[in-house]
Structure formats: structure tokens, C-alpha cells
Design a protein around this motif. Structure first.
Motif, PDB file in Angstrom:
ATOM      1  N   GLU A  24     -15.958 -18.531 -55.555  1.00  0.00           N
ATOM      2  CA  GLU A  24     -15.067 -17.571 -56.226  1.00  0.00           C
ATOM      3  C   GLU A  24     -13.587 -17.920 -56.090  1.00  0.00           C
ATOM      4  O   GLU A  24     -12.743 -17.226 -56.664  1.00  0.00           O
ATOM      5  CB  GLU A  24     -15.313 -16.156 -55.681  1.00  0.00           C
ATOM      6  CG  GLU A  24     -16.761 -15.688 -55.796  1.00  0.00           C
ATOM      7  CD  GLU A  24     -17.233 -15.569 -57.234  1.00  0.00           C
ATOM      8  OE1 GLU A  24     -16.394 -15.310 -58.128  1.00  0.00           O
ATOM      9  OE2 GLU A  24     -18.453 -15.728 -57.466  1.00  0.00           O
ATOM     10  N   ASN A  25     -13.257 -18.944 -55.306  1.00  0.00           N
ATOM     11  CA  ASN A  25     -11.855 -19.337 -55.090  1.00  0.00           C
ATOM     12  C   ASN A  25     -11.003 -18.168 -54.626  1.00  0.00           C
ATOM     13  O   ASN A  25      -9.984 -17.818 -55.236  1.00  0.00           O
ATOM     14  CB  ASN A  25     -11.250 -19.958 -56.356  1.00  0.00           C
ATOM     15  CG  ASN A  25     -11.873 -21.279 -56.678  1.00  0.00           C
ATOM     16  OD1 ASN A  25     -11.889 -22.172 -55.845  1.00  0.00           O
ATOM     17  ND2 ASN A  25     -12.403 -21.402 -57.879  1.00  0.00           N
ATOM     18  N   ARG A  26     -11.425 -17.584 -53.492  1.00  0.00           N
ATOM     19  CA  ARG A  26     -10.692 -16.431 -52.956  1.00  0.00           C
ATOM     20  C   ARG A  26     -10.992 -16.280 -51.469  1.00  0.00           C
ATOM     21  O   ARG A  26     -12.020 -16.740 -50.973  1.00  0.00           O
ATOM     22  CB  ARG A  26     -11.085 -15.159 -53.687  1.00  0.00           C
ATOM     23  CG  ARG A  26     -12.559 -14.802 -53.501  1.00  0.00           C
ATOM     24  CD  ARG A  26     -12.985 -13.653 -54.355  1.00  0.00           C
ATOM     25  NE  ARG A  26     -14.368 -13.277 -54.067  1.00  0.00           N
ATOM     26  CZ  ARG A  26     -15.020 -12.355 -54.715  1.00  0.00           C
ATOM     27  NH1 ARG A  26     -14.421 -11.693 -55.710  1.00  0.00           N
ATOM     28  NH2 ARG A  26     -16.256 -12.055 -54.391  1.00  0.00           N
ATOM     29  N   GLN A  28     -11.474 -13.433 -48.484  1.00  0.00           N
ATOM     30  CA  GLN A  28     -11.813 -12.022 -48.325  1.00  0.00           C
ATOM     31  C   GLN A  28     -10.907 -11.369 -47.285  1.00  0.00           C
ATOM     32  O   GLN A  28     -10.747 -11.873 -46.183  1.00  0.00           O
ATOM     33  CB  GLN A  28     -13.261 -11.868 -47.860  1.00  0.00           C
ATOM     34  CG  GLN A  28     -14.273 -12.340 -48.842  1.00  0.00           C
ATOM     35  CD  GLN A  28     -15.695 -12.192 -48.312  1.00  0.00           C
ATOM     36  OE1 GLN A  28     -15.921 -11.820 -47.167  1.00  0.00           O
ATOM     37  NE2 GLN A  28     -16.655 -12.472 -49.170  1.00  0.00           N
ATOM     38  N   ALA A  90      -0.627 -19.866 -51.771  1.00  0.00           N
ATOM     39  CA  ALA A  90      -1.437 -18.824 -52.425  1.00  0.00           C
ATOM     40  C   ALA A  90      -0.779 -17.461 -52.296  1.00  0.00           C
ATOM     41  O   ALA A  90      -0.790 -16.663 -53.238  1.00  0.00           O
ATOM     42  CB  ALA A  90      -2.847 -18.803 -51.832  1.00  0.00           C
ATOM     43  N   SER A  94       0.675 -14.830 -55.348  1.00  0.00           N
ATOM     44  CA  SER A  94      -0.026 -13.552 -55.498  1.00  0.00           C
ATOM     45  C   SER A  94       0.927 -12.431 -55.909  1.00  0.00           C
ATOM     46  O   SER A  94       2.092 -12.416 -55.520  1.00  0.00           O
ATOM     47  CB  SER A  94      -0.705 -13.170 -54.180  1.00  0.00           C
ATOM     48  OG  SER A  94      -1.324 -11.915 -54.292  1.00  0.00           O
ATOM     49  N   TYR A 165      -8.759  -9.340 -51.887  1.00  0.00           N
ATOM     50  CA  TYR A 165      -8.878 -10.796 -51.933  1.00  0.00           C
ATOM     51  C   TYR A 165      -7.513 -11.440 -52.128  1.00  0.00           C
ATOM     52  O   TYR A 165      -6.626 -10.858 -52.733  1.00  0.00           O
ATOM     53  CB  TYR A 165      -9.768 -11.230 -53.099  1.00  0.00           C
ATOM     54  CG  TYR A 165     -11.167 -10.675 -53.030  1.00  0.00           C
ATOM     55  CD1 TYR A 165     -12.148 -11.312 -52.275  1.00  0.00           C
ATOM     56  CD2 TYR A 165     -11.504  -9.516 -53.714  1.00  0.00           C
ATOM     57  CE1 TYR A 165     -13.434 -10.802 -52.210  1.00  0.00           C
ATOM     58  CE2 TYR A 165     -12.786  -9.000 -53.656  1.00  0.00           C
ATOM     59  CZ  TYR A 165     -13.753  -9.652 -52.890  1.00  0.00           C
ATOM     60  OH  TYR A 165     -15.023  -9.136 -52.824  1.00  0.00           O
ATOM     61  N   LEU A 166      -7.406 -12.662 -51.614  1.00  0.00           N
ATOM     62  CA  LEU A 166      -6.279 -13.522 -51.943  1.00  0.00           C
ATOM     63  C   LEU A 166      -6.853 -14.630 -52.801  1.00  0.00           C
ATOM     64  O   LEU A 166      -7.704 -15.405 -52.340  1.00  0.00           O
ATOM     65  CB  LEU A 166      -5.630 -14.109 -50.681  1.00  0.00           C
ATOM     66  CG  LEU A 166      -4.535 -15.158 -50.928  1.00  0.00           C
ATOM     67  CD1 LEU A 166      -3.361 -14.552 -51.703  1.00  0.00           C
ATOM     68  CD2 LEU A 166      -4.057 -15.761 -49.615  1.00  0.00           C
ATOM     69  N   GLY A 167      -6.417 -14.692 -54.049  1.00  0.00           N
ATOM     70  CA  GLY A 167      -6.925 -15.699 -54.968  1.00  0.00           C
ATOM     71  C   GLY A 167      -6.412 -17.087 -54.640  1.00  0.00           C
ATOM     72  O   GLY A 167      -5.269 -17.257 -54.213  1.00  0.00           O
ATOM     73  N   LEU A 168      -7.270 -18.089 -54.838  1.00  0.00           N
ATOM     74  CA  LEU A 168      -6.925 -19.490 -54.609  1.00  0.00           C
ATOM     75  C   LEU A 168      -7.071 -20.241 -55.923  1.00  0.00           C
ATOM     76  O   LEU A 168      -8.129 -20.194 -56.552  1.00  0.00           O
ATOM     77  CB  LEU A 168      -7.864 -20.112 -53.565  1.00  0.00           C
ATOM     78  CG  LEU A 168      -7.969 -19.400 -52.218  1.00  0.00           C
ATOM     79  CD1 LEU A 168      -9.024 -20.075 -51.351  1.00  0.00           C
ATOM     80  CD2 LEU A 168      -6.625 -19.363 -51.508  1.00  0.00           C
ATOM     81  N   LYS A 169      -6.018 -20.924 -56.345  1.00  0.00           N
ATOM     82  CA  LYS A 169      -6.091 -21.706 -57.580  1.00  0.00           C
ATOM     83  C   LYS A 169      -6.779 -23.033 -57.288  1.00  0.00           C
ATOM     84  O   LYS A 169      -6.436 -23.707 -56.317  1.00  0.00           O
ATOM     85  CB  LYS A 169      -4.691 -21.950 -58.133  1.00  0.00           C
ATOM     86  CG  LYS A 169      -4.010 -20.690 -58.603  1.00  0.00           C
ATOM     87  CD  LYS A 169      -2.624 -20.991 -59.118  1.00  0.00           C
ATOM     88  CE  LYS A 169      -1.946 -19.703 -59.561  1.00  0.00           C
ATOM     89  NZ  LYS A 169      -0.552 -19.905 -59.912  1.00  0.00           N
TER      90      LYS A 169
END
Length: 182
Positions: A24-26, A28, A90, A94, A165-169
Motif C-alpha cells: 500500500e506504500n504507507r 501505519q 514523506a 504530507s 497513515y503516512l503515504g510513501l511515494k
């Protein structure tokens, strides 16, 4: 060339959480109210800035059985070695409110005026700058912990183990240096 401890952060977790990160590229953000350590959960709940989710990392490059047992699904999990610079990038990308700070390890004073003290005996004042979300007892200073904290502008209703979540590109290689199995 051996990398410096400051460049990498360890995060012990379950195989299931690793799969979520990779698929999911994130990252938790966990609900501190669900933590086993009730003292830590209490201090985060008293955060002056409404901390709602936390992900913990260690500066140590060397592994320890205690961390495997405590944080990696009772020793049946993984240790993800993150690139500190990748996590910082990241956060800056955000739109949510995150802080990424080292934990301050304090001891309890002998009188009420100096209830929380730094190792030099001076008083530690809780404020917007010095928040309870990143405070632990001095007995745990060997952990060398750093916390990624998600804040909310309003009082959130916290339910469930994961609260954000922290999204990761992509690519994930920008964030993960290596994965260690138990």
C-alpha cells in the motif's frame, strides 16, 4: 563504508504490517490507547497537541532480543531498517500534521516542583515545544527511540489499532534500506 546510526532507523513489527507497507506504500500510525505499555499510552494521551497516532523507531543498528519479543509479534516478525531521510521527505510531502522527534528520557524528582527532570536535575517543562507524546522514563534511555506522531486539530474519536497513515511515494527503496527476519 559503514553507515552512521543517525542515517537509519529500526522498526520491529509483524509480517502483516510489512506487507501493508510494501503493498500500500504507507506507514501505519498506531493508536497509543491500544499499546501494552500503559505508561506510554497515558503520556501520549496527555499530549498538548492532540496526538492521535504514533509509529516508533530505534536509532540502534544492533538488534536486541527484547525488541524482537516486545515489538515484532513476540519474536515472529521483521525488523525494517528505514532510511531516516526518506521518512523526513514523506512527512514534508504530507498534508497531515506529523512530527518526527527523538524521545526525551526523564527521571522523577524527589519533590512535586521537579516532578519531571532532565538527567542534569533541571525541571522539564511540558509545553507545545516539549510535548508528552515524546517523553519516557529515564530507565528506557537505552532504546534511543524516535517517534513519528500524527496530530489532529480536533478531538478525534480513536477506535481500532490503526488510526492513520503516512503515504510513501514509490519506489519503496527511497524509504527502506533492508528487511531483517527474526
Amino acid at each position: 563504508m559503514r553507515k552512521s546510526k543517525e542515517e537509519f532507523l529500526l522498526h520491529y513489527t509483524s509480517l502483516q504490517q510489512l506487507m501493508d507497507i510494501l503493498q500500500e506504500n504507507r506507514l501505519q500510525m498506531k493508536n497509543p490507547n491500544m499499546w501494552k505499555d500503559r505508561n506510554d499510552a497515558f503520556s501520549v494521551s496527555k499530549s498538548s497537541k492532540k496526538a492521535v497516532g504514533v509509529m516508533c523507531f530505534l536509532f540502534l543498528l544492533d538488534e536486541c532480543n527484547l525488541f524482537w519479543e516486545s515489538y515484532a509479534n513476540e519474536g515472529i516478525g521483521v525488523c525494517i531498517v528505514f532510511k531516516k531521510s526518506g521518512i523526513r521527505n514523506a512527512i514534508s510531502d504530507s498534508e497531515q500534521i506529523f512530527e518526527f522527534n527523538e524521545v526525551k528520557y526523564l527521571h522523577f524528582g524527589e519533590n512535586k516542583e521537579k516532578n519531571l527532570c532532565k538527567s542534569d536535575g533541571t525541571n522539564y517543562e511540558i509545553s507545545e515545544k516539549h510535548d508528552l507524546a515524546v517523553v519516557k522514563r529515564e530507565a528506557y534511555d537505552k532504546e534511543k527511540e524516535l517517534r513519528l506522531v500524527l496530530f489532529s486539530k480536533k478531538n478525534p474519536l480513536l477506535c481500532g489499532r490503526v488510526v492513520g497513515y503516512l503515504g510513501l511515494k514509490p519506489p519503496i527503496d527511497n524509504y527502506i534500506h533492508e528487511i531483517r527476519l527474526s
